[in-house]
Design an enzyme around this catalytic site. Sequence first.
Site, PDB file in Angstrom:
ATOM      1  N   GLU A 165       0.885  -1.170   0.000  1.00 38.26           N
ATOM      2  CA  GLU A 165       0.000   0.000   0.000  1.00 38.26           C
ATOM      3  C   GLU A 165       0.913   1.208   0.000  1.00 38.26           C
ATOM      4  O   GLU A 165       1.764   1.352   0.877  1.00 38.26           O
ATOM      5  CB  GLU A 165      -0.922  -0.022   1.217  1.00 38.26           C
TER       6      GLU A 165
ATOM      7  N   CYS B  81      -2.261   8.133   4.918  1.00 46.53           N
ATOM      8  CA  CYS B  81      -2.264   7.766   3.498  1.00 46.53           C
ATOM      9  C   CYS B  81      -3.558   8.213   2.835  1.00 46.53           C
ATOM     10  O   CYS B  81      -3.599   8.459   1.636  1.00 46.53           O
ATOM     11  CB  CYS B  81      -2.114   6.258   3.338  1.00 46.53           C
TER      12      CYS B  81
END
Length: 543
Positions: free
Chosen positions: A293, A327
């Site tokens: 990720e 994020c």
Amino acid sequence: MSIGTFSYPLPKNEPILNYAPGSPERKRLKLVLAELKKATADVPMFIGSKEVRTNKKVAMHPPHETSHTLGYFHAGDAKHVNQAIQAALAAKENWANMSWENRAGIFLKAADLMATKYRPYMNACTMLGQSKNVFQAEIDSACELIDFLRFNVHYLSEIYKQQPESSEGIHNRMEYRPLEGFVLAITPFNFTAIGGNLPTSAAMCGNTVVWKPANTQVFAAQMTMRILKEAGLPDGVINLIYVDGPTIGEVCFNHRDFAGVHFTGSTGVFNLMWETIGKNMANYKTYPRIVGETGGKDFIIAHKSADVDVLVTAILRGAFEYQGQKCSAASRVYIPSNLADEVKKKLIAGVKKIKMGTVEDFTNFMNAVIDEKSFNNIKRYIDNAKKDAKAEIWAGGKCDSKEGWYVQPTIIRAKTARYVTMCEEIFGPVVTVYIYPANGFERALELLDSTSPYALTGSVIAQDRGAVELATHKLRNAAGNFYINDKPTGAVVGQQPFGGARASGTNDKAGSILNLYRWLSARTIKETFNPPTDYRYPFMEEK
């Protein structure tokens, strides 16, 4: 010897404590914060059964109070990476052969320890080491990590139940083996929960792990490791080491027994990993699993029917909670012209009310960014915007490094749709807005979808249901986590499995059953009860 089939039902999400004035959890946390600040931590690496200390001690400072020293961690080198790999491989057979109920029991006990005895320590380490306020720490280092451990036990038990059909005279079964070799977990600074989940999700499946956290997250990572050890995790199953990125890559990606990497970090680093692994394929025993990720340029798009207060709240929370270092943080916003003036007014008023400072003052909404490198990078974007005719600073813009790495929450209005801060990941408390014609919603959706290579999170704010449906369809590939009338942050384990595609990663959805499949290698076993004794088939007979 298995004497039963054991049940691990779907757990409930860990309740979030509120830390209100006078509450017992607030009093306890304050005491632990003072305790950790008073002490000088000496943090070793954990390799096999050993706590490894070196001559290279690295100081840990709170980002919001850089003059204070929390303690020191012992940095390693290539020798320690090799030691960690050997410890992982040595532990592998016993760990893989341990019964599932005993493996599961270790992680469930660790979750309970984090929920009770060590909750204030997990939160305090995260608050001091990563500059998170009490709420951001609670939802991360307590609730989310506890949820990862409990839900992953449930999900893995569900995978183990999945078995093939059998026909008459035959019994088919499926076993789910760990990968052949060791797994490398590389974890970021911004979430203690990610730091804990990436190594434990692979370990839960029977793998043994080399874990490298970000240097700026070591203070909380070592606490996670100590709790896992107390919960009964055998030596060598997870090996925690502190080395630089090039060193870990050089050793691990050239090792024959490298079986997979579980990564959260930058897109550039992940791309380099993928390239290196690809070039080394001939050296490996098996095809490694590559799970990552990475970055995001997360968006909010408002329709002309949007509720202004909902939109403003989504921007302020989505962009500025944890200093924009999630994020999933809102980084670019598309606002229709009919709402722009009112939204601007309320955003500026909201920023003026945001209080910044140390984590020990619970009235602060924001704290400091993680380190000097991040501070300088964010400041550069803000300084450039101040001088650029294509941009306008609506609010904030001040940066102060006297006591800590403080960046004021900043709102930039971009006068062109592809202005640099609408396109590039900044990873700080900076959000850029672009105003589009109120009747140009569909064109704005197309613009949004084509502006960034990332596809992690995003949200649409609209009261018009047709607009919601259009955005959901047009932005199908623009975000792995898509929100309607909410901020694009705050994914909850078991509720919103997290991950994005395009340049944002492999979308293997941490917090769901999907991620665990990546750390398993299935074997089908067929047993025939009445095997044939003649090679000939009936069709071969002439009569």
